[in-house]
Write a protein that holds these residues in place. Structure first.
Motif, PDB file in Angstrom:
ATOM      1  N   MET A  56       0.847  -1.221   0.044  1.00 25.48           N
ATOM      2  CA  MET A  56      -0.046   0.044  -0.066  1.00 25.48           C
ATOM      3  C   MET A  56       0.837   1.368  -0.168  1.00 25.48           C
ATOM      4  O   MET A  56       1.681   1.473   0.700  1.00 25.48           O
ATOM      5  N   SER A  57       0.540   2.223  -1.022  1.00 27.93           N
ATOM      6  CA  SER A  57       1.561   3.218  -1.202  1.00 27.93           C
ATOM      7  C   SER A  57       0.639   4.533  -0.823  1.00 27.93           C
ATOM      8  O   SER A  57      -0.538   4.473  -1.190  1.00 27.93           O
ATOM      9  N   ILE A  58       1.217   5.404  -0.098  1.00 31.64           N
ATOM     10  CA  ILE A  58       0.393   6.895   0.071  1.00 31.64           C
ATOM     11  C   ILE A  58       0.916   7.734  -0.946  1.00 31.64           C
ATOM     12  O   ILE A  58       2.142   8.107  -0.692  1.00 31.64           O
ATOM     13  N   LEU A  59       0.256   8.672  -1.560  1.00 34.05           N
ATOM     14  CA  LEU A  59       0.528   9.276  -2.405  1.00 34.05           C
ATOM     15  C   LEU A  59       0.087  10.885  -1.814  1.00 34.05           C
ATOM     16  O   LEU A  59      -1.083  11.144  -1.323  1.00 34.05           O
ATOM     17  N   ILE A  70      -4.546   6.745  -1.148  1.00 35.25           N
ATOM     18  CA  ILE A  70      -4.443   5.281  -1.062  1.00 35.25           C
ATOM     19  C   ILE A  70      -5.382   4.737  -2.027  1.00 35.25           C
ATOM     20  O   ILE A  70      -6.439   4.864  -2.051  1.00 35.25           O
ATOM     21  N   ASP A  71      -4.898   3.991  -2.970  1.00 35.45           N
ATOM     22  CA  ASP A  71      -5.577   3.174  -4.187  1.00 35.45           C
ATOM     23  C   ASP A  71      -6.581   4.337  -5.070  1.00 35.45           C
ATOM     24  O   ASP A  71      -7.630   3.959  -5.322  1.00 35.45           O
ATOM     25  N   GLY A  72      -6.149   5.576  -5.150  1.00 34.46           N
ATOM     26  CA  GLY A  72      -6.901   6.440  -5.638  1.00 34.46           C
ATOM     27  C   GLY A  72      -7.980   7.188  -4.965  1.00 34.46           C
ATOM     28  O   GLY A  72      -8.642   8.051  -5.561  1.00 34.46           O
ATOM     29  N   VAL A 117      -0.849   7.665   7.304  1.00 34.00           N
ATOM     30  CA  VAL A 117      -1.237   8.680   6.437  1.00 34.00           C
ATOM     31  C   VAL A 117      -0.996   9.894   7.167  1.00 34.00           C
ATOM     32  O   VAL A 117      -0.396  10.840   6.671  1.00 34.00           O
ATOM     33  N   GLY A 118      -1.662   9.926   8.647  1.00 31.95           N
ATOM     34  CA  GLY A 118      -1.381  11.053   9.156  1.00 31.95           C
ATOM     35  C   GLY A 118       0.279  11.527   9.396  1.00 31.95           C
ATOM     36  O   GLY A 118       0.622  12.755   9.150  1.00 31.95           O
ATOM     37  N   LYS A 119       1.121  10.561   9.408  1.00 31.97           N
ATOM     38  CA  LYS A 119       2.374  10.901   9.625  1.00 31.97           C
ATOM     39  C   LYS A 119       3.005  11.352   8.192  1.00 31.97           C
ATOM     40  O   LYS A 119       3.776  12.583   8.133  1.00 31.97           O
ATOM     41  N   ALA A 120       2.445  10.968   6.953  1.00 31.04           N
ATOM     42  CA  ALA A 120       3.062  11.342   5.737  1.00 31.04           C
ATOM     43  C   ALA A 120       2.465  12.844   5.462  1.00 31.04           C
ATOM     44  O   ALA A 120       3.065  13.683   5.025  1.00 31.04           O
ATOM     45  N   LEU A 121       1.342  13.210   5.856  1.00 29.02           N
ATOM     46  CA  LEU A 121       0.474  14.352   5.834  1.00 29.02           C
ATOM     47  C   LEU A 121       1.322  15.361   6.676  1.00 29.02           C
ATOM     48  O   LEU A 121       1.654  16.523   6.147  1.00 29.02           O
TER      49      LEU A 121
END
Length: 150
Positions: free
Chosen positions: A1-4, A63-65, A92-96
């Motif tokens: 799973m990739s976070i964009l 995630i996944d569009g 997700v929160g960490k990436a944001l």
């Protein structure tokens, strides 16, 4: 799973609003009553959302569009950071937050909800004081937190 992570676009606003509402309704029930949740959510149209992001660093997480989170900041102040509850604890929160913090002056600041307090603490933010916000006549407590350069 990739976070964009990418900047918010106007077409994202309905999904951003959905993440915001789901995050509060489904993610804060242990710390906030239904009345407090309703006051926190308030009533906003898409024009309000668009205008609220002007002159800020903004981001959505995919995630996944699918949009699964968003955040915004003005300089060193992190204004909002919300993640869909179905995607809690997946980074997700960490990436944001990393995106919003990048290149900003320390100390960084945020008003964190009771729910978000452990997350921000885990990212190096420390509580400076408890705060009460009154929305629609209802008290909501949160915490003013700062992150200092290591």
């Amino acid at each position: 799973m990739s976070i964009l992570i990418r900047p918010i676009e106007e077409a994202d606003l309905p999904s951003v609003e959905d993440v915001f509402i789901r995050s509060i309704r489904l993610g804060t029930g242990k710390e906030y009553s239904p009345a407090q949740q309703s006051a926190w959510i308030g009533r906003h149209d898409l024009a309000w959302w668009r205008d609220s992001f002007l002159d800020k660093k903004t981001a959505v997480a995919f995630i996944d569009g699918r949009i699964v989170g968003f955040g915004d900041a003005k300089g060193s102040y992190i204004d909002r950071l919300y993640v869909d509850p179905d995607y809690f604890r997946l980074g997700v929160g960490k990436a944001l937050l990393s995106y919003l913090e990048q290149g900003e002056q320390y100390p960084l600041e945020v008003y964190a909800s009771k729910t978000a307090l452990p997350f921000f603490a885990s990212q190096g933010y420390v509580v400076e004081k408890e705060n009460i916000v009154v929305r629609l006549g209802i008290n909501l407590s949160n915490y003013f937190m700062r992150k200092y350069r290591n």
